[in-house]
Scaffold this motif. Structure first.
Motif, PDB file in Angstrom:
ATOM      1  N   VAL A 162       0.833  -1.203   0.000  1.00 49.46           N
ATOM      2  CA  VAL A 162       0.000   0.000   0.000  1.00 49.46           C
ATOM      3  C   VAL A 162       0.868   1.254   0.000  1.00 49.46           C
ATOM      4  N   TYR A 166       1.293   4.181  -2.828  1.00 48.15           N
ATOM      5  CA  TYR A 166       1.130   5.588  -2.447  1.00 48.15           C
ATOM      6  C   TYR A 166       2.291   6.428  -2.948  1.00 48.15           C
ATOM      7  N   HIS A 179      -3.141   4.586  -7.881  1.00 45.37           N
ATOM      8  CA  HIS A 179      -4.188   4.878  -6.902  1.00 45.37           C
ATOM      9  C   HIS A 179      -5.095   3.666  -6.708  1.00 45.37           C
ATOM     10  N   ARG A 180      -5.423   2.976  -7.805  1.00 45.70           N
ATOM     11  CA  ARG A 180      -6.250   1.768  -7.680  1.00 45.70           C
ATOM     12  C   ARG A 180      -5.537   0.705  -6.862  1.00 45.70           C
ATOM     13  N   GLU A 183      -5.609   1.723  -3.118  1.00 48.76           N
ATOM     14  CA  GLU A 183      -6.919   1.526  -2.510  1.00 48.76           C
ATOM     15  C   GLU A 183      -7.245   0.040  -2.346  1.00 48.76           C
ATOM     16  N   ALA A 186      -5.137  -1.310   0.498  1.00 46.85           N
ATOM     17  CA  ALA A 186      -5.635  -0.806   1.777  1.00 46.85           C
ATOM     18  C   ALA A 186      -6.912  -1.533   2.195  1.00 46.85           C
ATOM     19  N   ASP A 187      -7.816  -1.727   1.235  1.00 47.44           N
ATOM     20  CA  ASP A 187      -9.059  -2.446   1.544  1.00 47.44           C
ATOM     21  C   ASP A 187      -8.756  -3.882   1.975  1.00 47.44           C
ATOM     22  N   ARG A 221      -3.990   5.147   7.382  1.00 41.70           N
ATOM     23  CA  ARG A 221      -5.082   5.284   6.411  1.00 41.70           C
ATOM     24  C   ARG A 221      -5.470   6.746   6.256  1.00 41.70           C
ATOM     25  N   SER A 225      -5.047   9.195   2.715  1.00 43.08           N
ATOM     26  CA  SER A 225      -6.214   9.836   2.098  1.00 43.08           C
ATOM     27  C   SER A 225      -6.008  11.322   1.836  1.00 43.08           C
ATOM     28  N   GLU A 227      -4.854  14.235  -0.107  1.00 44.60           N
ATOM     29  CA  GLU A 227      -4.479  14.435  -1.501  1.00 44.60           C
ATOM     30  C   GLU A 227      -3.409  15.529  -1.627  1.00 44.60           C
TER      31      GLU A 227
END
Length: 260
Positions: A162, A166, A179-180, A183, A186-187, A221, A225, A227
């Motif tokens: 992750v 990033y 970014h995909r 995410e 992270a999920d 997390r 997030s 930006e």
């Protein structure tokens, strides 16, 4: 009489050897842990390489990169030796060795955005090979402990993946795909943490470690997030190492006492 005694002793010795072999499986929990560590090292190496290109804690990133290379190659040799007892793992080890060689070639050169993205792509191929190896060894072990260690060990890898994604995203390296990946990783980390917490037979030590990881993860997390905050690269890099250390302790807590 002596001949009968000899035959009896030989039969007992043969039975004892067979029994000992049955009691000592070819794949130990430590082997599963070592194979699982290769998953993590593939992503830690790529993450460290991206950090070098971004000049985020460059001295620490270089140490991590060199440490990851050394540990991966030692682990790969351990896996190669294990294929003597577990031939079914041979194809996965062979593929892993080939993909690892390609990744090492990329990170031998100074990092720029293009090479950092290429390193990430190669690291995912190595990760896939390591996943196949863990699955092959877990099948050979045939026990719940092996699968549990494999499941818990994925958290180590995800903590690095992750942050690697990033760093690529913040660098503008294929931002949509990075970014995909960030995410998705992270999920998966969040779901994995919940799944580990729900495993039966959880001890007080495991619960305490999970609580600490959950706190660190929520903090990370939040940083992920934000930006466009380049200053958060440093925060995220340090958080990745803290969570990695905690998840590594968590894996070891899930190993059977006799194998620690």
């Amino acid at each position: 009489m002596m001949r009968k005694l000899f035959v009896l002793l030989w039969a007992l010795a043969t039975f004892a050897a067979a029994h000992a072999q049955a009691q000592s499986p070819a794949v130990s929990p430590g082997d599963i842990n070592a194979a699982g560590e290769l998953r993590m090292l593939s992503q830690r190496l790529a993450k460290s390489y991206v950090q070098l290109g971004l000049e985020v804690l460059p001295a620490a990133a270089l140490d991590q990169l060199q440490d990851s290379i050394l540990r991966f190659e030692l682990g790969l040799e351990r896996m190669q030796a294990l294929t003597v007892a577990v031939p079914s793992a041979g194809p996965a080890v062979g593929r892993l060795r080939s993909d690892w060689s390609a990744l090492r070639t990329v990170v031998a050169e100074p990092a720029d955005r293009t090479r950092a993205l290429l390193a990430s792509q190669h690291s995912l191929a190595v990760l896939d090979g390591a996943e196949r190896l863990v699955a092959a060894l877990a099948d050979a072990a045939g026990g719940g402990d092996a699968r549990r260690i494999g499941e818990v060990g994925r958290l180590r890898m995800l903590s690095q993946r992750v942050v690697k994604a990033y760093m690529l995203y913040s660098w503008g390296a294929d931002t949509a795909a990075s970014h995909r990946e960030m995410e998705a990783a992270a999920d998966e980390f969040g779901r994995g943490l919940a799944a580990v917490a729900a495993l039966p037979g959880t001890t007080a030590d495991v619960r305490a470690e999970l609580a600490e990881i959950s706190l660190q993860w929520e903090w990370l997390r939040t940083a992920l997030s934000v930006e466009g905050a380049g200053s958060y690269r440093l925060v995220v890099a340090e958080a990745a190492e803290s969570i990695l250390a905690a998840t590594d302790r968590l894996v070891r807590l899930h190993e059977p006492p006799q194998s620690r």
